[in-house]
Design an enzyme around this catalytic site. Sequence first.
Site, PDB file in Angstrom:
ATOM      1  N   LYS A 114       0.971  -1.666  -0.169  1.00 26.97           N
ATOM      2  CA  LYS A 114       0.260   0.680   0.041  1.00 26.97           C
ATOM      3  C   LYS A 114       0.972   1.459   0.165  1.00 26.97           C
ATOM      4  CE  LYS A 114      -4.424  -1.703   1.591  1.00 26.97           C
ATOM      5  NZ  LYS A 114      -5.832  -0.928   2.583  1.00 26.97           N
ATOM      6  N   LYS A 198      -4.683  -8.952  -7.247  1.00 26.51           N
ATOM      7  CA  LYS A 198      -6.532  -9.151  -6.290  1.00 26.51           C
ATOM      8  C   LYS A 198      -7.477  -9.008  -6.549  1.00 26.51           C
ATOM      9  CE  LYS A 198      -6.716  -7.362  -1.827  1.00 26.51           C
ATOM     10  NZ  LYS A 198      -6.252  -7.305  -0.664  1.00 26.51           N
ATOM     11  N   LYS A 201     -10.989  -2.847  -4.379  1.00 25.03           N
ATOM     12  CA  LYS A 201     -11.924  -1.654  -4.596  1.00 25.03           C
ATOM     13  C   LYS A 201     -10.862  -1.097  -4.720  1.00 25.03           C
ATOM     14  CE  LYS A 201     -14.090  -2.457   0.032  1.00 25.03           C
ATOM     15  NZ  LYS A 201     -13.550  -2.382   1.707  1.00 25.03           N
TER      16      LYS A 201
HETATM   17  P1  AMP Z   1     -11.433  -4.732   2.960  1.00 23.68           P
HETATM   18  O1  AMP Z   1     -12.030  -4.224   2.063  1.00 23.68           O
HETATM   19  O2  AMP Z   1      -9.968  -4.367   2.822  1.00 23.68           O
HETATM   20  O3  AMP Z   1     -11.470  -4.253   4.557  1.00 23.68           O
HETATM   21  O4  AMP Z   1     -11.262  -6.388   3.505  1.00 23.68           O
HETATM   22  C1  AMP Z   1     -12.354  -6.873   4.266  1.00 23.68           C
HETATM   23  C2  AMP Z   1     -12.708  -8.357   3.305  1.00 23.68           C
HETATM   24  O5  AMP Z   1     -13.017  -9.183   2.315  1.00 23.68           O
HETATM   25  C3  AMP Z   1     -10.961  -8.748   4.373  1.00 23.68           C
HETATM   26  O6  AMP Z   1     -11.268 -10.226   4.974  1.00 23.68           O
HETATM   27  C4  AMP Z   1     -10.110  -9.480   3.410  1.00 23.68           C
HETATM   28  O7  AMP Z   1      -9.426 -10.501   3.371  1.00 23.68           O
HETATM   29  C5  AMP Z   1     -11.486  -9.335   2.985  1.00 23.68           C
HETATM   30  N1  AMP Z   1     -10.481  -9.499   0.576  1.00 23.68           N
HETATM   31  C6  AMP Z   1     -10.777  -8.532   0.493  1.00 23.68           C
HETATM   32  N2  AMP Z   1      -9.864  -8.528  -0.839  1.00 23.68           N
HETATM   33  C7  AMP Z   1     -10.156  -9.644  -1.242  1.00 23.68           C
HETATM   34  C8  AMP Z   1     -10.108 -11.023  -2.516  1.00 23.68           C
HETATM   35  N3  AMP Z   1     -10.148 -10.602  -3.286  1.00 23.68           N
HETATM   36  N4  AMP Z   1     -10.634 -12.141  -1.879  1.00 23.68           N
HETATM   37  C9  AMP Z   1     -11.373 -12.540  -0.765  1.00 23.68           C
HETATM   38  N5  AMP Z   1     -11.385 -11.750  -0.138  1.00 23.68           N
HETATM   39  C10 AMP Z   1     -10.959 -10.881  -0.342  1.00 23.68           C
END
Ligand code: AMP
Length: 334
Positions: A114, A198, A201
């Site tokens: 990041k 990956k 968002k």
């Molecule tokens: P975040 O949006 O970064 O707060 O992520 C929220 C949850 O979604 C966390 O448990 C991440 O590990 C999971 N997550 C985010 N992106 C992915 C992805 N591309 N594949 C699987 N899990 C994800």
Amino acid sequence: MTKKIFSGVQPTGNLHLGNYLGAIKNFTKLQNDNKNNCIFCVVDLHSITVYQDPKLLKKNVRETAATFIACGIDPSKSIIFNQSSVPAHSEAAWILGCISRMGWLNRMTQFKEKAGKDKEKASIGLYVYPILMAADILLYDTTHVPVGNDQKQHLELCRDIAQKFNNDFDKKDFLKVPEPLIQENFSRIMSLKNGLNKMSKSDPSDASRINLTDTRDQIINKIKKAKTDNSFMPESIIELKNRPEINNLIEIYSSFTDEDLEKSLKNLSGKSFSDLKNLISEILVEEIEPIGKKINELLKDKDYLDNILLEGSVKANNIADKKVQEIKKIIGLT
Ligand code: AMP
Ligand code: TRP
């Protein structure tokens, strides 16, 4: 055994299929096993480790709460709250930061990704982000943390912090050392445009992800345009692993059909990529489109969502405040 489940999602908009398959779908399953106590947190303090537009932050918090509910999290069974409404998180994060070691944080790959090339310009918050995450988890005596694969290293750090605290202050088992719950498959859903990145968002290309609020047409179009390769449907897992885009599509397919990859490959044998895409679109439209509609419906009632968050924060405060008082007592502050 009653499991104490805690997980968090950042309110940074655009919740997508990766968040759903990697994390939120599993939250719902864990909640519906009535033996578990579940807490799901909208981690707004984590989100401000990179600049967030103040005009959008509260809206994004509501949207994340609405997404939890639309995906099946029931506020009468689980606690849903936003992190900044429970001051114990920030207080515990400071104290745990004094236990944590620079060397531990320097190993965190998410910070490196990041922060990018210019580390000097990254916020201090981004650097100490995993310590706040440890505070989130440890304040609730959490036993299990369902997350996607990208959070595995942060959870290992959380375990190290808990163990060091217990050792330093000779309080065996005071901070509970949590177990990660990371699904074997689907824990890392990749971009539809590049199977090595990956699904995220923050990807500037909206076509790289299926947002949970995408309409039927958007879902169908994005899957139609998803990158594939020039070869045929793979016959074996080994072949699949060298073809990231196809691997991703088949993983998405099998996550919904509840089959392992081997079984999916057997079912797809002889089919074309456009057949596969049609199958995926159909499944996604059936499962994701209603979630999007529900999110939009819930967002119309701000008071309802604010009330859920308020009720959740009262319950969370009761638990977290007690724990932080105990922590302060142990280290001699009170
Ligand atoms: P975040 O949006 O970064 O707060 O992520 C929220 C949850 O979604 C966390 O448990 C991440 O590990 C999971 N997550 C985010 N992106 C992915 C992805 N591309 N594949 C699987 N899990 C994800
Ligand atoms: N760091 C997590 C992510 O980006 C979100 C998070 C914050 C979290 N606190 C947590 C996840 C506690 C699980 C438990 O995905």
